[in-house]
Design a protein around this motif. Structure first.
Motif, PDB file in Angstrom:
ATOM      1  N   TYR A 286     -52.778   8.545 -20.006  1.00  0.00           N
ATOM      2  CA  TYR A 286     -52.082   8.232 -18.290  1.00  0.00           C
ATOM      3  C   TYR A 286     -52.989   7.146 -17.733  1.00  0.00           C
ATOM      4  N   LEU A 287     -54.590   7.789 -17.785  1.00  0.00           N
ATOM      5  CA  LEU A 287     -55.874   6.487 -17.229  1.00  0.00           C
ATOM      6  C   LEU A 287     -55.145   5.393 -17.630  1.00  0.00           C
ATOM      7  N   GLN A 288     -54.962   5.659 -19.132  1.00  0.00           N
ATOM      8  CA  GLN A 288     -54.540   4.133 -19.341  1.00  0.00           C
ATOM      9  C   GLN A 288     -54.023   3.009 -18.547  1.00  0.00           C
ATOM     10  N   THR A 289     -52.770   3.803 -18.271  1.00  0.00           N
ATOM     11  CA  THR A 289     -52.288   2.809 -17.331  1.00  0.00           C
ATOM     12  C   THR A 289     -52.397   2.440 -16.010  1.00  0.00           C
ATOM     13  N   LEU A 290     -54.356   2.708 -15.639  1.00  0.00           N
ATOM     14  CA  LEU A 290     -54.206   2.213 -14.185  1.00  0.00           C
ATOM     15  C   LEU A 290     -55.580   0.033 -14.564  1.00  0.00           C
ATOM     16  N   LYS A 291     -54.903   0.178 -13.207  1.00  0.00           N
ATOM     17  CA  LYS A 291     -56.170  -1.164 -13.047  1.00  0.00           C
ATOM     18  C   LYS A 291     -57.440  -0.522 -13.118  1.00  0.00           C
ATOM     19  N   PHE A 292     -58.044  -1.324 -12.929  1.00  0.00           N
ATOM     20  CA  PHE A 292     -59.838  -0.929 -12.809  1.00  0.00           C
ATOM     21  C   PHE A 292     -59.967  -0.584 -11.350  1.00  0.00           C
ATOM     22  N   ASP A 293     -60.523  -0.016 -10.909  1.00  0.00           N
ATOM     23  CA  ASP A 293     -60.516   0.706  -9.439  1.00  0.00           C
ATOM     24  C   ASP A 293     -59.427   1.492  -9.717  1.00  0.00           C
ATOM     25  N   GLY A 294     -58.771   1.950  -9.890  1.00  0.00           N
ATOM     26  CA  GLY A 294     -57.518   2.856 -10.452  1.00  0.00           C
ATOM     27  C   GLY A 294     -58.176   4.513  -9.962  1.00  0.00           C
ATOM     28  N   VAL A 295     -56.755   5.195  -9.130  1.00  0.00           N
ATOM     29  CA  VAL A 295     -57.307   6.530  -9.342  1.00  0.00           C
ATOM     30  C   VAL A 295     -56.258   8.065  -9.313  1.00  0.00           C
ATOM     31  N   HIS A 296     -56.777   8.311 -10.129  1.00  0.00           N
ATOM     32  CA  HIS A 296     -55.677   9.251 -11.131  1.00  0.00           C
ATOM     33  C   HIS A 296     -55.738  10.580 -10.226  1.00  0.00           C
ATOM     34  N   ILE A 297     -54.994  11.644  -9.763  1.00  0.00           N
ATOM     35  CA  ILE A 297     -55.053  12.545  -8.562  1.00  0.00           C
ATOM     36  C   ILE A 297     -54.562  13.340  -9.085  1.00  0.00           C
ATOM     37  N   LEU A 298     -55.300  14.556  -9.521  1.00  0.00           N
ATOM     38  CA  LEU A 298     -54.681  16.131  -9.866  1.00  0.00           C
ATOM     39  C   LEU A 298     -53.926  16.632  -8.546  1.00  0.00           C
ATOM     40  N   VAL A 299     -53.015  17.203  -8.701  1.00  0.00           N
ATOM     41  CA  VAL A 299     -52.683  18.038  -7.390  1.00  0.00           C
ATOM     42  C   VAL A 299     -51.654  19.157  -7.978  1.00  0.00           C
ATOM     43  N   GLY A 300     -51.804  19.280  -9.247  1.00  0.00           N
ATOM     44  CA  GLY A 300     -50.844  20.266 -10.144  1.00  0.00           C
ATOM     45  C   GLY A 300     -51.727  21.120 -11.001  1.00  0.00           C
ATOM     46  N   LEU A 301     -52.510  20.234 -11.129  1.00  0.00           N
ATOM     47  CA  LEU A 301     -53.557  21.148 -12.830  1.00  0.00           C
ATOM     48  C   LEU A 301     -54.937  21.824 -11.554  1.00  0.00           C
ATOM     49  N   ILE A 302     -54.911  23.732 -12.739  1.00  0.00           N
ATOM     50  CA  ILE A 302     -56.179  24.163 -12.119  1.00  0.00           C
ATOM     51  C   ILE A 302     -56.549  25.015 -13.108  1.00  0.00           C
ATOM     52  N   GLU A 303     -56.615  24.279 -14.124  1.00  0.00           N
ATOM     53  CA  GLU A 303     -56.948  24.813 -15.878  1.00  0.00           C
ATOM     54  C   GLU A 303     -57.151  23.905 -15.866  1.00  0.00           C
ATOM     55  N   PRO A 304     -58.388  24.548 -16.649  1.00  0.00           N
ATOM     56  CA  PRO A 304     -59.262  22.861 -18.030  1.00  0.00           C
ATOM     57  C   PRO A 304     -58.507  21.725 -18.211  1.00  0.00           C
ATOM     58  N   VAL A 305     -58.873  20.703 -18.567  1.00  0.00           N
ATOM     59  CA  VAL A 305     -58.614  19.312 -18.960  1.00  0.00           C
ATOM     60  C   VAL A 305     -58.367  19.995 -19.952  1.00  0.00           C
ATOM     61  N   ASP A 306     -57.415  19.622 -20.957  1.00  0.00           N
ATOM     62  CA  ASP A 306     -57.086  19.824 -22.409  1.00  0.00           C
ATOM     63  C   ASP A 306     -56.241  18.977 -22.478  1.00  0.00           C
ATOM     64  N   PRO A 307     -55.763  18.486 -23.524  1.00  0.00           N
ATOM     65  CA  PRO A 307     -57.043  18.134 -24.502  1.00  0.00           C
ATOM     66  C   PRO A 307     -57.958  17.402 -23.825  1.00  0.00           C
ATOM     67  N   ALA A 308     -59.597  17.104 -24.340  1.00  0.00           N
ATOM     68  CA  ALA A 308     -60.546  16.593 -23.624  1.00  0.00           C
ATOM     69  C   ALA A 308     -60.109  15.153 -23.449  1.00  0.00           C
ATOM     70  N   LEU A 309     -61.311  14.704 -21.581  1.00  0.00           N
ATOM     71  CA  LEU A 309     -61.234  12.885 -21.764  1.00  0.00           C
ATOM     72  C   LEU A 309     -62.242  12.491 -22.241  1.00  0.00           C
ATOM     73  N   HIS A 310     -61.318  11.241 -22.435  1.00  0.00           N
ATOM     74  CA  HIS A 310     -62.217  10.778 -23.372  1.00  0.00           C
ATOM     75  C   HIS A 310     -62.919   9.636 -22.164  1.00  0.00           C
ATOM     76  N   ALA A 311     -64.175   9.590 -22.040  1.00  0.00           N
ATOM     77  CA  ALA A 311     -64.807   9.417 -20.827  1.00  0.00           C
ATOM     78  C   ALA A 311     -65.051   7.522 -20.525  1.00  0.00           C
ATOM     79  N   ALA A 312     -64.732   6.968 -22.092  1.00  0.00           N
ATOM     80  CA  ALA A 312     -64.078   5.414 -21.309  1.00  0.00           C
ATOM     81  C   ALA A 312     -63.273   4.939 -21.025  1.00  0.00           C
ATOM     82  N   ASN A 313     -62.405   5.856 -20.657  1.00  0.00           N
ATOM     83  CA  ASN A 313     -61.345   5.756 -20.025  1.00  0.00           C
ATOM     84  C   ASN A 313     -61.523   5.385 -18.335  1.00  0.00           C
ATOM     85  N   LEU A 314     -62.718   5.993 -17.994  1.00  0.00           N
ATOM     86  CA  LEU A 314     -62.871   6.414 -16.684  1.00  0.00           C
ATOM     87  C   LEU A 314     -64.629   5.109 -16.410  1.00  0.00           C
ATOM     88  N   VAL A 315     -65.097   4.861 -17.859  1.00  0.00           N
ATOM     89  CA  VAL A 315     -66.327   4.177 -18.016  1.00  0.00           C
ATOM     90  C   VAL A 315     -65.780   2.836 -17.601  1.00  0.00           C
TER      91      VAL A 315
END
Length: 381
Positions: A286-315
Motif C-alpha cells: 500500500y505504501l508503494q501506491t503513495l506519491k512522494f510526501d504521501g500519508v498512510h493513516i492507520l485508524v483500524g490497527l492497534i496491534e504490532p505491524v506484521d509483516p515488518a515495515l520496509h523503511a525504504a518505502n518511507l525514506v
C-alpha cells in the motif's frame, strides 16, 4: 477502536493516600437511580441483562434516556478482554443517541427534551495541553472512556450505552442536528469521527486522490467523507465483489489488492491512504501506491505491524505513516454538522438488544452492512 472504533483505556492510578481523582467541580445534588442494560460478567460470559446504579446527578451533568446505541467492533474486543484491560461487569456502548431527561443546576447548553449524543469519552482532565487544544482523546492524564474506566470523581466503573439511560457531564454531550436521522446518527459518534478527523487533520482537499483500505463500518464512512471533501476516492479491497457496493457508497474506483497487476498500476498514484483494516496486514504494497510526501493513516490497527515495515518505502519518497484516534468533542460536534450539511449517514441494521450476542457473531463474520444499532425500546420487551 479497531474495526470501527476506539480502544478503551484506563485512567491513571492515584498516588498512595491521595484523592482517587481531583474533585474537579462539584458535589452531588440528587440521589442515585436504578438503570438496566446488557453487560458481560467475565471474558467468557455472553452479554446478559443487568440492573445497576447510575450515579447521582452532579451540577454539570445531563441525564439522558438512551434511544439508540451503535455496536462497535471494539465492544467485542473489550467484552472478551482481547486487549487485556477489561473491567467487569462490563457494559459496552459508546455510540449513544438519546433525549435529555434532566439537567444539573449549572448546565447551560442543554434542556430537557433535547436530542443529544455521547461518544467514546465522558471526561478528561480539562487542563493539559491536549485538553486545552480540544483534543481530549489525547488527554495527558488519560481520558475517561464511556465504559470500563474509573470515574474521575468517585472512582466507580463507567457503564456504557447498552442501557436505558446514562449520566454525563455536559462538556461531553453532543447536540444532534435536526436534519440527522437519530438511529443513523449513532455510529457517527465513533465510526464517523474516527474517519473524519484524520482526513480533516491531514488536509484532504478537492482534487486529492484518496485510497480507502477496507469497507466495513469505518471504511464506508471514509469513502463518504473523502468524497464530500472533494477527493477522488478509490477503495482498496480483497474482493472484486465489493466493487459495485463501493461505487454505491461514492467510490470513483476500486482496486483489488490481491491482484498484482492492479497494485502495480496504482504505484505512486495517491496523496492519502486511510487504512481501516482492523487486523495485521502487509503495509508495504500500500505504501508503494503513495506519491512522494504521501500519508498512510492507520485508524483500524492497534496491534504490532506484521509483516515488518520496509523503511525504504518511507525514506525514499518522504512518505509518512501516521495514526489517528477518534476526535475531540468540538470536532465530533463538527462532524455531526458536516453530516447534516452533506446528507451523510452510516448504513445501519437495527437490532433488538436481546439478539446482541448473535450480532457479535455476525460482526466477527463480517455479516453486517455496516453497523448494528440497538433500538433501546427492545430493552423493555
Amino acid at each position: 477502536m479497531t474495526g470501527g472504533g476506539m480502544a478503551v483505556g484506563s485512567a491513571p492510578a492515584p498516588a498512595d493516600n491521595a484523592q482517587p481523582y481531583p474533585l474537579k467541580r462539584f458535589t452531588e445534588v440528587s440521589s442515585m437511580y436504578t438503570a438496566i442494560g446488557y453487560a458481560a460478567q467475565s471474558a467468557t460470559a455472553p452479554l446478559a441483562p443487568m440492573t445497576f446504579q447510575r450515579r447521582a446527578l452532579r451540577p454539570d451533568d445531563v441525564a439522558i434516556e438512551i434511544l439508540y446505541c451503535g455496536v462497535c467492533h471494539s465492544d467485542i474486543h473489550q467484552a472478551r478482554n482481547e486487549w487485556g484491560i477489561a473491567v467487569y461487569p462490563l457494559m459496552p456502548g459508546h455510540e449513544i443517541v438519546g433525549r435529555v431527561t434532566a439537567v444539573g443546576a449549572e448546565v447551560s447548553r442543554y434542556r430537557v427534551g433535547d436530542n443529544v449524543g455521547v461518544g467514546c469519552m465522558v471526561d478528561s482532565c480539562q487542563h493539559c495541553d491536549a485538553c486545552r487544544a480540544d483534543l481530549e482523546q489525547y488527554c495527558l492524564e488519560g481520558p475517561t472512556m464511556t465504559y470500563a474506566t474509573p470515574d474521575r470523581i468517585d472512582g466507580s466503573n463507567t457503564m456504557g450505552g447498552y442501557s436505558n439511560s446514562i449520566v454525563v457531564s455536559e462538556r461531553f454531550v453532543l447536540r444532534i442536528p435536526a436534519a440527522l436521522d437519530l438511529p443513523g446518527a449513532a455510529p457517527i459518534l465513533c465510526a464517523g469521527i474516527t474517519t473524519y478527523s484524520p482526513l480533516k487533520h491531514y488536509g484532504v482537499k478537492p482534487g486529492d486522490r484518496v485510497g480507502i483500505l477496507g469497507m466495513g463500518g469505518l471504511g464506508h464512512m471514509g469513502i463518504k467523507f473523502a468524497k464530500a471533501m472533494g477527493a477522488e476516492v478509490t477503495l482498496f479491497t480483497r474482493s472484486q465483489s465489493k466493487a459495485e457496493e463501493a461505487r454505491r457508497q461514492g467510490a470513483d474506483h476500486v482496486i483489488v489488492s490481491t491482484d498484482p497487476a492492479q497494485m502495480q498500476a496504482a504505484a505512486e498514484q495517491f496523496d492519502f491512504l486511510l487504512d481501516t483494516i482492523p487486523v495485521q496486514h502487509d503495509l508495504n504494497p500500500y505504501l508503494q501506491t503513495l506519491k512522494f510526501d504521501g500519508v498512510h493513516i492507520l485508524v483500524g490497527l492497534i496491534e504490532p505491524v506484521d509483516p515488518a515495515l520496509h523503511a525504504a518505502n518511507l525514506v525514499m519518497k518522504r512518505r509518512v505513516l501516521a495514526g489517528s484516534l477518534i476526535g475531540g468533542i468540538a470536532e465530533t460536534q463538527e462532524v455531526l454538522e458536516f453530516c447534516a450539511e452533506h446528507d451523510i449517514r452510516c448504513d445501519i441494521e437495527m437490532l433488538d438488544i436481546r439478539h446482541i450476542n448473535e450480532a457479535y457473531s455476525r460482526m466477527i463474520a463480517g455479516d453486517v452492512k455496516y453497523r448494528f444499532v440497538i433500538d433501546m425500546a427492545t430493552l423493555k420487551g
